[in-house]
Design an enzyme around this catalytic site. Sequence first.
Site, PDB file in Angstrom:
ATOM      1  N   ASN A   1     -36.534 -61.478 -67.584  1.00 40.66           N
ATOM      2  CA  ASN A   1     -37.360 -60.648 -68.475  1.00 40.66           C
ATOM      3  C   ASN A   1     -36.606 -59.466 -69.059  1.00 40.66           C
ATOM      4  OD1 ASN A   1     -39.297 -62.481 -68.002  1.00 40.66           O
ATOM      5  ND2 ASN A   1     -40.540 -61.212 -66.645  1.00 40.66           N
TER       6      ASN A   1
ATOM      7  N   ARG B   1     -42.983 -67.750 -74.572  1.00 39.08           N
ATOM      8  CA  ARG B   1     -43.621 -66.493 -74.973  1.00 39.08           C
ATOM      9  C   ARG B   1     -42.591 -65.567 -75.600  1.00 39.08           C
ATOM     10  NH1 ARG B   1     -48.338 -63.473 -75.780  1.00 39.08           N
ATOM     11  NH2 ARG B   1     -47.934 -61.301 -75.283  1.00 39.08           N
TER      12      ARG B   1
ATOM     13  N   CYS C   1     -46.326 -69.625 -70.514  1.00 34.26           N
ATOM     14  CA  CYS C   1     -47.138 -70.091 -69.382  1.00 34.26           C
ATOM     15  C   CYS C   1     -48.617 -70.154 -69.763  1.00 34.26           C
ATOM     16  CB  CYS C   1     -46.999 -69.105 -68.222  1.00 34.26           C
ATOM     17  SG  CYS C   1     -45.484 -69.329 -67.341  1.00 34.26           S
TER      18      CYS C   1
END
Length: 437
Positions: free
Chosen positions: A23, A91, A115
């Site tokens: 991330n 995403r 997800c």
Amino acid sequence: MERIRITGGRTLAGRVRPAAAKNSVLPLLAAGLLCEGPCVLRGVPDLADVDASLELLRAVGAQPERRGADILLPPSRPGGRIPTDIAGAMRASVFYLAPLLTRAGQVELPLPGGCRLGPRPIDIHLDGLATLGAQVDAGADRVTVRRAGLLQGADYTLRLPSVGATLTLLMAACCAQGDTTLRGAACEPEIADVAVFLRKCGARIEGAGTPVVRIRGMGGPLPGGADHDPVPDRIAAATYAAAVAVAGGQVTVEQCRPGHLAAFLRFLRAAGCEIAAGPTEFTVRRDPASPLWGGADLRTGAWPGFATDTAPLAAAVLLRARGDSRIHDALFQNRFACARGFAAMGARVRADGRDLSIRGVQTLHAATVTAPDLRGGAALIITALAARGTSVVQDAGHVRRGYQDLPGDLAALGARCAAGQTLSDVAKKNLLTVQMG
Ligand code: EPZ
């Protein structure tokens, strides 16, 4: 379909090092488009979402190059159209809104995938960009964002501390004209990490990692480049720690930031694990003969709260803990889709939207289960470490989105765990080989 076989009953021992944080790496790959100088990201794991990001970068005209564990990002003049299939795969495609708007003047983004955690709106990203002067045209399945001239700095308050939206607005503000203040910004460690990278490239940012971030816009692309070592993956570190809590044994997670998963380590200590933490590593120990203690009532929240991505991992630990426990995920509506797999292994769980109720059981048994998403898949693999018999986790491609080789990491610590293809996939591949001669 990728699947992972795990035979329970082995304790874990040894040392393991988490890769660079997914991330962080995913927004950093996008942020490189803001730079007029060359960039290098070090120690980037081989993840499905990294591969998709490299494909997206090539599709918009950049020329990223992987050299072993490093990724080179030469300067580019990217275009603004993101292919639908790539955008739908992850995403993280949303991170390209700001860089492409900045460099190409307009960007068309098919609504991002990722997800199945519940609705993943991007309204805060778009509202913030509009406040900076962008024209936003949101359609049913895609959004087009344009700018006439440079974006203009502004004082913007996020309606909730969205990690992605904070990163979008940080990137956009860096290259806008004038000063921007972001209030109610997310404070996750990955945001401070991206800010360090942007500052190396010449951006002027203060307060990243706190709720108020001040940016002095450059009025154009960032002049420099950066050689950057992203922060270690705190969720991967928590995953290894949860594995030891479930299976028993002693493992040291090294070259990481224990402070970045302090809430999770506190939870493991309360559940009966011995935790010894230093500045760059921690050791988790649990005697398999000693009980795990439940009675937890966990609520996830934005940093520095209990991280939403660790909620399924905490659930895996609590399935065989003594007593009743509850986990509430405040961020995602469908965080506990993995409860179905827990129950198939004999756990006593009830998932009700954002809430998971657990009544600890003595033993779990092997089962064939399906990974519903990235962290739910990781939690099922960990649960199987303590189940009697050999489990199979199907749809394990989800897990590859966030871990380079979780089965391999666990096997290196003593687990009986291996990834493989389904027989039909192997047959298909062989047939193809025969047909192609
Ligand atoms: C990032 O997702 C991470 N993904 C997620 O990690 C992580 O769970 C999440 O942050 C929270 O920490 C990446 O960094 C690629 P958010 P993101 O925007 O940015 C709502 C994993 O397993 N929201 O902070 O999408 C949203 O619906 C993944 O590694 C809006 O309403 O998370 C959610 O309820 C899963 N409008 C909440 O905010 C918006 O415009 C938090 O989302 C944006 C978000």
